[in-house]
Design a protein around this motif. Sequence first.
Motif, PDB file in Angstrom:
ATOM      1  N   VAL A 105       0.861  -1.183   0.000  1.00  0.00           N
ATOM      2  CA  VAL A 105       0.000   0.000   0.000  1.00  0.00           C
ATOM      3  C   VAL A 105       0.891   1.224   0.000  1.00  0.00           C
ATOM      4  O   VAL A 105       1.755   1.376   0.835  1.00  0.00           O
ATOM      5  CB  VAL A 105      -0.924   0.014   1.242  1.00  0.00           C
ATOM      6  CG1 VAL A 105      -1.754   1.283   1.260  1.00  0.00           C
ATOM      7  CG2 VAL A 105      -1.798  -1.215   1.251  1.00  0.00           C
ATOM      8  N   MET A 106       0.672   2.064  -0.970  1.00  0.00           N
ATOM      9  CA  MET A 106       1.434   3.295  -1.080  1.00  0.00           C
ATOM     10  C   MET A 106       0.434   4.438  -1.009  1.00  0.00           C
ATOM     11  O   MET A 106      -0.464   4.503  -1.811  1.00  0.00           O
ATOM     12  CB  MET A 106       2.172   3.305  -2.418  1.00  0.00           C
ATOM     13  CG  MET A 106       2.891   4.578  -2.695  1.00  0.00           C
ATOM     14  SD  MET A 106       3.717   4.561  -4.284  1.00  0.00           S
ATOM     15  CE  MET A 106       2.348   4.347  -5.382  1.00  0.00           C
ATOM     16  N   THR A 122      -3.263   0.776  -3.875  1.00  0.00           N
ATOM     17  CA  THR A 122      -2.945  -0.549  -3.362  1.00  0.00           C
ATOM     18  C   THR A 122      -2.488  -1.394  -4.538  1.00  0.00           C
ATOM     19  O   THR A 122      -3.223  -1.575  -5.506  1.00  0.00           O
ATOM     20  CB  THR A 122      -4.174  -1.212  -2.701  1.00  0.00           C
ATOM     21  OG1 THR A 122      -4.643  -0.364  -1.658  1.00  0.00           O
ATOM     22  CG2 THR A 122      -3.818  -2.573  -2.131  1.00  0.00           C
ATOM     23  N   LEU A 123      -1.256  -1.865  -4.454  1.00  0.00           N
ATOM     24  CA  LEU A 123      -0.704  -2.743  -5.477  1.00  0.00           C
ATOM     25  C   LEU A 123      -0.644  -4.153  -4.907  1.00  0.00           C
ATOM     26  O   LEU A 123      -0.232  -4.333  -3.766  1.00  0.00           O
ATOM     27  CB  LEU A 123       0.709  -2.297  -5.868  1.00  0.00           C
ATOM     28  CG  LEU A 123       0.855  -0.884  -6.408  1.00  0.00           C
ATOM     29  CD1 LEU A 123       2.323  -0.534  -6.580  1.00  0.00           C
ATOM     30  CD2 LEU A 123       0.111  -0.744  -7.720  1.00  0.00           C
ATOM     31  N   THR A 124      -1.052  -5.118  -5.696  1.00  0.00           N
ATOM     32  CA  THR A 124      -0.983  -6.511  -5.268  1.00  0.00           C
ATOM     33  C   THR A 124       0.031  -7.231  -6.144  1.00  0.00           C
ATOM     34  O   THR A 124      -0.047  -7.169  -7.374  1.00  0.00           O
ATOM     35  CB  THR A 124      -2.359  -7.200  -5.395  1.00  0.00           C
ATOM     36  OG1 THR A 124      -3.321  -6.425  -4.686  1.00  0.00           O
ATOM     37  CG2 THR A 124      -2.319  -8.605  -4.832  1.00  0.00           C
ATOM     38  N   GLU A 129      -4.036  -3.467  -9.226  1.00  0.00           N
ATOM     39  CA  GLU A 129      -3.874  -2.130  -8.670  1.00  0.00           C
ATOM     40  C   GLU A 129      -5.259  -1.565  -8.362  1.00  0.00           C
ATOM     41  O   GLU A 129      -6.187  -1.746  -9.135  1.00  0.00           O
ATOM     42  CB  GLU A 129      -3.177  -1.262  -9.714  1.00  0.00           C
ATOM     43  CG  GLU A 129      -3.097   0.188  -9.377  1.00  0.00           C
ATOM     44  CD  GLU A 129      -2.410   0.981 -10.484  1.00  0.00           C
ATOM     45  OE1 GLU A 129      -2.859   2.107 -10.723  1.00  0.00           O
ATOM     46  OE2 GLU A 129      -1.466   0.471 -11.112  1.00  0.00           O
ATOM     47  N   ARG A 130      -5.370  -0.883  -7.207  1.00  0.00           N
ATOM     48  CA  ARG A 130      -6.628  -0.246  -6.839  1.00  0.00           C
ATOM     49  C   ARG A 130      -6.313   1.145  -6.300  1.00  0.00           C
ATOM     50  O   ARG A 130      -5.452   1.320  -5.450  1.00  0.00           O
ATOM     51  CB  ARG A 130      -7.340  -1.065  -5.757  1.00  0.00           C
ATOM     52  CG  ARG A 130      -8.704  -0.493  -5.346  1.00  0.00           C
ATOM     53  CD  ARG A 130      -9.414  -1.364  -4.310  1.00  0.00           C
ATOM     54  NE  ARG A 130      -8.621  -1.659  -3.147  1.00  0.00           N
ATOM     55  CZ  ARG A 130      -8.540  -0.891  -2.065  1.00  0.00           C
ATOM     56  NH1 ARG A 130      -9.215   0.225  -1.997  1.00  0.00           N
ATOM     57  NH2 ARG A 130      -7.789  -1.242  -1.041  1.00  0.00           N
ATOM     58  N   VAL A 131      -7.037   2.149  -6.821  1.00  0.00           N
ATOM     59  CA  VAL A 131      -6.874   3.531  -6.358  1.00  0.00           C
ATOM     60  C   VAL A 131      -8.088   3.879  -5.505  1.00  0.00           C
ATOM     61  O   VAL A 131      -9.223   3.796  -5.963  1.00  0.00           O
ATOM     62  CB  VAL A 131      -6.745   4.512  -7.544  1.00  0.00           C
ATOM     63  CG1 VAL A 131      -6.599   5.946  -7.035  1.00  0.00           C
ATOM     64  CG2 VAL A 131      -5.570   4.128  -8.437  1.00  0.00           C
ATOM     65  N   ALA A 132      -7.852   4.282  -4.259  1.00  0.00           N
ATOM     66  CA  ALA A 132      -8.919   4.629  -3.325  1.00  0.00           C
ATOM     67  C   ALA A 132      -9.320   6.093  -3.488  1.00  0.00           C
ATOM     68  O   ALA A 132      -8.659   6.867  -4.186  1.00  0.00           O
ATOM     69  CB  ALA A 132      -8.470   4.359  -1.891  1.00  0.00           C
TER      70      ALA A 132
END
Length: 180
Positions: free
Chosen positions: A13-14, A172-174, A163-166
């Motif tokens: 998580v960045m 969040t990179l998996t 990848e998910r952008v909140a």
Amino acid sequence: MSTGVEIIPLFIVMSLFAAAAGKSALNNAENSGLWKWNLNAAKRKNYSNSAQSVQPEIEQVNPVTSIATVMNDEELLLAALGDLGLVYDNDGGRIKLSVSNTDVAFVKDMSGAYAAEFDGGDATALSSAVENISELYKQKVQQKVYDNIMSRAAENGLSFESERVAADNSITLTFVVRRD
């Protein structure tokens, strides 16, 4: 029966807030973010009126006013200024520009972070301008950290999954870690 490959999910998580808190260790991206608070300064202080919950600290040392930031990467600061269409002169580490008809200079302090210094002008308008520069700077720090992670993943045995952008722009990179 074993295939000889063990797959372990790894979540990275960045977020801008982690970078701002100095928790990123990739390519000196630590200490990047909005504001540095100087609670021990004995100088007269003015606080800008802003709708945001984080208020920048404005120190006024007659007659120069200084807005402390934690921006410490010259290349990213110059890129942010350029993206905002601001014309600047980089005079040996002292970055000079005009904001709201006021001459402003970004100068590194003893900690290595830039402070915006100006004499006169509307402190509230200039604080808002520095905040806009800082926001774009933060995005550039996040992009740099993201690029570093993505470029180093494969060489460190990581395989990108998703990848998910909140809503707060954290990413969040998996990755999948492969062990032979």
